[in-house]
Write an enzyme that holds these catalytic residues in place. Structure first.
Site, PDB file in Angstrom:
ATOM      1  N   ASP A 103       0.669  -1.329  -0.170  1.00  0.00           N
ATOM      2  CA  ASP A 103       0.027  -0.192  -0.063  1.00  0.00           C
ATOM      3  C   ASP A 103       0.800   1.385  -0.041  1.00  0.00           C
ATOM      4  O   ASP A 103       0.510   2.032  -1.005  1.00  0.00           O
ATOM      5  CB  ASP A 103      -1.117   0.016   1.400  1.00  0.00           C
ATOM      6  CG  ASP A 103      -0.369  -0.508   2.318  1.00  0.00           C
ATOM      7  OD1 ASP A 103       0.748  -0.860   2.610  1.00  0.00           O
ATOM      8  OD2 ASP A 103      -0.931  -0.352   3.502  1.00  0.00           O
ATOM      9  N   GLU A 132     -10.684  -6.996   8.468  1.00  0.00           N
ATOM     10  CA  GLU A 132      -9.067  -7.186   7.831  1.00  0.00           C
ATOM     11  C   GLU A 132      -9.476  -7.378   6.271  1.00  0.00           C
ATOM     12  O   GLU A 132      -8.632  -7.225   5.499  1.00  0.00           O
ATOM     13  CB  GLU A 132      -8.199  -7.811   8.451  1.00  0.00           C
ATOM     14  CG  GLU A 132      -7.849  -7.328   9.603  1.00  0.00           C
ATOM     15  CD  GLU A 132      -6.910  -5.919   9.375  1.00  0.00           C
ATOM     16  OE1 GLU A 132      -5.566  -5.997   9.726  1.00  0.00           O
ATOM     17  OE2 GLU A 132      -7.544  -5.022   9.339  1.00  0.00           O
ATOM     18  N   GLU A 150      -7.712   4.015   7.945  1.00  0.00           N
ATOM     19  CA  GLU A 150      -7.564   4.221   6.457  1.00  0.00           C
ATOM     20  C   GLU A 150      -8.898   4.811   5.888  1.00  0.00           C
ATOM     21  O   GLU A 150      -8.787   5.959   4.832  1.00  0.00           O
ATOM     22  CB  GLU A 150      -7.127   3.165   5.584  1.00  0.00           C
ATOM     23  CG  GLU A 150      -5.669   2.791   5.768  1.00  0.00           C
ATOM     24  CD  GLU A 150      -5.166   2.239   7.044  1.00  0.00           C
ATOM     25  OE1 GLU A 150      -3.870   2.292   7.365  1.00  0.00           O
ATOM     26  OE2 GLU A 150      -6.155   1.824   7.944  1.00  0.00           O
ATOM     27  N   THR A 157       2.365   8.484   5.892  1.00  0.00           N
ATOM     28  CA  THR A 157       1.483   7.402   6.246  1.00  0.00           C
ATOM     29  C   THR A 157       1.025   6.940   7.664  1.00  0.00           C
ATOM     30  O   THR A 157      -0.027   6.120   7.732  1.00  0.00           O
ATOM     31  CB  THR A 157       2.070   5.849   5.565  1.00  0.00           C
ATOM     32  OG1 THR A 157       1.126   5.165   5.021  1.00  0.00           O
ATOM     33  CG2 THR A 157       3.368   5.236   6.720  1.00  0.00           C
TER      34      THR A 157
END
Length: 611
Positions: free
Chosen positions: A254, A347, A368, A458
C-alpha cells in the site's frame, strides 16, 4: 462481458446505495469535533495514567505493554496530535520528557518500517512544530533535542541498507546492527515507505545519506517490477527475487504507492513522479475492477484474490491527492458499505462470497477509511462524507470504547473487544476524524490555517512543505545537494566527505562502509542544476518569509531563466489514467490556500473544486 467483471459490477450495485441520511449541520459538526477531542483524551489519559512509559495501552485491563522498542511509543506517536489540538501544555511537557529521557542505545531489534513511520516520523514532526515560531506552538526552551534523537535513531537503522539490492532488511538491532540470522525477505511497503522521513532528515541535518539510502531502496524495488509495471508483495533483499508475486494496493504494498506521490509533492523530485505515474496507470489497468480492487499475479495479471483488504481503504484519499476524484468517490462508497454492514471494516472481506474472510475478522482501530473520508470531504465538500464520519464515530464510541481507552475489535460480526490499542489510533484515526469535523465547523488548526501546506505521512504525521524541505532544488540546504550554478564551489562528493561534513552529529554506532558498495547510487544530475557547495537558505527563505529564485543571466539564456523562475511559482504535470482522460497533478510549490496539498480540478466540465 467477462464473468469476473460482471460479478464485480453486481457487487457494486449491491453495495453502493444512495446517499446517507440527514446531513450534518455546522453546529452538529462542532459537537462531533468536541466529541472526537474527548475521545482522544479518554485514550491519551488512559495511556499516560496506566501504560506510560511503555509502548502501548491495554485498554481493558488498564495496563501497558512494550510492542516495538520500549520507548514510550504512543507518546511519540501522539505528539503532533497534541499540537494540532492546540494543547500547548501537554505538548510542551511531552517534548521535554522525551528530550530528557529517551535513548536509542538499547539492545532491541525493531522493524525498520514501523520505527520509521511511528518513531522517526513522530520525532521529526514534533521537532518541526516545537522549533518554529510560525506554528504557534514553539517551545522557548527547546534546543533541537528531538532532531538529535531522530538523527541518532536513523543512523542506527543505516546498517539495514547494506544489501546488494539497496532494499533494506526488515529489522535491525539498535545496538548491534543487523543480526546474522535476520530474514532476507521484506515487504514492498517496508522498503518503499522511508522516503519522506529520511528525506526530511537529510535536509534538517545537512547530511544526504538518509535520503540517498531511502531513494536507492525505491529504485531497487522499481527496477525489479514486472513487464507490466506491477510489483509483488515480498522480495529477497539479496537476490532481488520476488518471493510473493501477488500485486495489489493493500497489505504489504500500500504505502509504496503512497510515498511515490507524496515524495514528489513534498520534495519536487520528478523521478518519484515518473515512477508514480507508471505504477498508478498499471494499478488502475490491472487491479481496478470498478469500484473494487483485486490482487493479481504481477507478471500475468491473472486474478489471484477477489478480496477487499482493509488497508486498501487509503487509496481513495491518495487519488484525491492525484486529482483522480471520480473513481475515488465510487471506491469509497463501496468500501464504506462494508463498514455500514458490520459497524467496522474487517481486515478482509471476500468479494466472491460477500462474507468476512476467515481469519481476517478483526478491526484493529485502523484509520484508512476515515482518512479517505476526510480527503474526499476536503475535495468535494459533499455532506455525505460528514454523515459517513458521524457513523464511524458512533461505531467507535459504542463498539470500541472501553475502560481506559479504545479496544481492538477481534470479530466485527460480534463486536468482541480485545485488550490492545495501537499507537496509530491517536496518531491517525482520531486525528483524521477531528480534522473532518473541524473542517466542516470552520477550521481553526495548524493544518488548515497554519503557515505551511502539510503532507501527511503514512502514520498521519504532519510534514510541512517549508522552503528548507521543499526548495532544495533552488538553494543548497545540505552538502552534496543539487544547486543552481551561480555562486557555486564545485567539489566532488563521496560518502567519506559526507561523513566528515556531518561530524557534528552523534557518533554512528555501526560501520557505514557499505556506502561504497556497488549497489550504492548517488542521485543523477538534474537538468540545469550542478552538484556541489552553494549558499544555504537565509532565515527569511528558510521560514517562508520571502523567496526569490536566484537566476544568473550570464549562465542561462533569458527564456530558460524565465522558465525556471516560473517553475518555482507554479509547476504542474499531467497524469494519464486512461487514454481518454487527463488528471492534473500539482507540485507543492503552487501558491494556493493553506491546504496540505493542492490538487487542481479534473479536466472535465463536471469536476468539482478539489483542494
Amino acid at each position: 462481458m467477462e464473468a469476473p467483471k460482471l460479478l464485480l459490477l453486481i457487487l457494486c450495485a449491491f453495495f453502493v446505495g444512495k446517499s446517507l441520511g440527514d446531513g450534518v449541520t455546522p453546529q452538529e459538526a462542532k459537537e462531533l469535533r468536541d466529541e472526537v477531542r474527548e475521545m482522544f483524551y479518554h485514550a491519551f489519559n488512559g495511556y499516560m495514567d496506566h501504560a506510560f512509559p511503555r509502548d502501548e495501552l491495554r485498554p481493558l485491563s488498564c495496563g501497558g505493554e512494550d510492542t516495538l522498542g520500549g520507548y514510550a511509543l504512543t507518546l511519540i506517536d501522539s505528539l503532533d496530535t497534541l499540537a494540532l489540538l492546540g494543547d500547548r501544555e501537554r505538548f510542551t511537557s511531552s517534548v521535554e520528557w522525551i528530550g530528557k529521557n529517551l535513548r536509542f542505545d538499547i539492545n532491541k531489534t525493531v522493524s525498520i518500517f514501523e520505527t520509521t513511520i511511528r518513531v522517526l516520523g513522530g520525532l521529526i514532526s514534533a521537532h518541526l512544530i516545537a522549533s518554529d515560531y510560525n506554528t504557534g506552538m514553539r517551545i522557548p526552551t527547546y534546543d533541537n533535542e528531538l532532531l538529535h534523537l531522530a538523527e541518532d535513531l536513523a543512523r542506527r537503522m543505516l546498517p539495514a541498507f547494506d544489501t546488494p539490492t539497496g532494499i533494506p532488511f526488515g529489522s535491525v538491532n539498535l545496538l548491534h546492527g543487523v543480526d546474522e540470522n535476520e530474514s532476507k525477505i521484506t515487504s514492498t511497503a517496508g522498503g518503499g515507505t522511508l522516503t519522506l522521513e529520511f528525506g526530511i532528515l537529510s535536509r534538517l541535518t545537512n547530511d544526504p545519506i538518509f535520503e540517498q539510502v531511502a531513494k536507492n531502496a525505491v529504485r531497487g524495488l522499481w527496477a525489479r517490477r514486472s513487464k507490466i509495471n506491477l510489483v509483488g508483495a515480498h522480495i529477497d533483499v539479496f537476490s532481488g527475487d520476488w518471493t510473493q508475486k501477488d500485486a495489489g494496493i493493500g497489505t504489504s504494498i500500500d504505502s509504496f504507492y503512497e510515498y511515490l506521490l507524496k515524495a514528489y509533492l513534498l520534495f519536487g523530485d520528478e523521478e518519484y513522479l515518473f515512477i508514480f505515474q507508471e505504477a498508478y496507470k498499471a494499478a488502475m489497468h490491472y487491479l481496478f475492477n470498478d469500484p473494487w480492487y483485486v490482487e493479481v499475479n504481477m507478471n500475468s495479471a491473472a486474478l489471484v484474490w477477489p478480496l477487499f483488504n482493509s488497508l486498501q481503504a487509503f487509496w481513495p484519499g491518495l487519488q484525491v491527492l492525484a486529482g483522480d476524484i471520480e473513481p475515488a468517490i465510487r471506491t469509497h462508497a463501496a468500501f464504506f458499505s462494508v463498514w455500514r454492514r458490520y459497524g467496522f471494516t474487517p481486515e478482509g472481506f471476500n468479494l466472491a462470497t460477500l462474507t468476512v474472510q476467515q481469519g481476517q475478522k478483526s478491526y484493529p482501530l485502523r484509520p484508512e477509511l476515515i482518512e479517505s473520508t476526510y480527503w474526499l470531504y476536503k475535495a468535494t465538500r459533499d455532506p455525505r462524507y460528514l454523515d459517513a464520519g458521524r457513523d464511524m464515530l458512533a461505531s467507535l464510541q459504542y463498539g470500541a470504547r472501553c475502560t481506559c481507552g479504545y479496544c481492538h475489535i477481534s470479530d466485527v460480526e460480534f463486536h468482541k473487544q480485545e485488550d490492545h490499542m495501537e499507537s496509530f489510533f491517536l496518531a491517525e484515526t482520531v486525528k483524521y476524524l477531528w480534522l473532518l469535523f473541524d473542517l466542516a465547523a470552520g477550521p481553526d488548526n495548524l493544518v488548515e490555517n497554519g503557515p505551511y501546506k502539510y503532507i501527511f505521512s503514512t502514520e498521519g504525521h504532519l510534514l510541512p512543505a517549508t522552503p528548507q524541505i521543499s526548495l532544495v532544488r533552488e538553494h543548497c540546504s545540505y552538502f552534496g545537494a543539487y544547486c543552481r550554478n551561480s555562486n557555486l564551489i564545485l567539489k566532488t562528493h563521496t560518502p567519506e566527505s559526507a561523513e566528515t561534513n556531518s561530524s557534528h552529529s552523534q557518533t554512528q554506532p555501526a560501520d557505514s562502509s557499505f556506502l561504497s558498495h556497488s549497489s550504492y547510487q548517488s542521485s543523477p544530475p538534474i537538468t540545469g542544476l550542478i552538484k556541489g557547495l552553494c549558499p544555504g537558505l537565509t532565515h527569511g527563505q528558510r521560514f517562508g518569509l520571502s523567496f526569490v529564485a536566484p537566476v544568473d543571466p550570464s549562465s542561462e539564456d533569458v527564456n530558460s531563466s524565465q522558465r525556471e523562475t516560473s517553475e518555482v511559482q507554479s509547476h504542474s504535470v499531467v497524469l494519464i489514467s486512461d487514454p481518454n482522460s487527463e488528471i492534473s497533478l500539482s507540485s507543492p510549490h503552487n501558491d494556493h490556500d493553506n491546504d496540505p496539498v493542492h490538487a487542481p480540478q479534473e479536466k472535465s466540465p463536471s469536476s468539482k473544486e478539489s483542494r
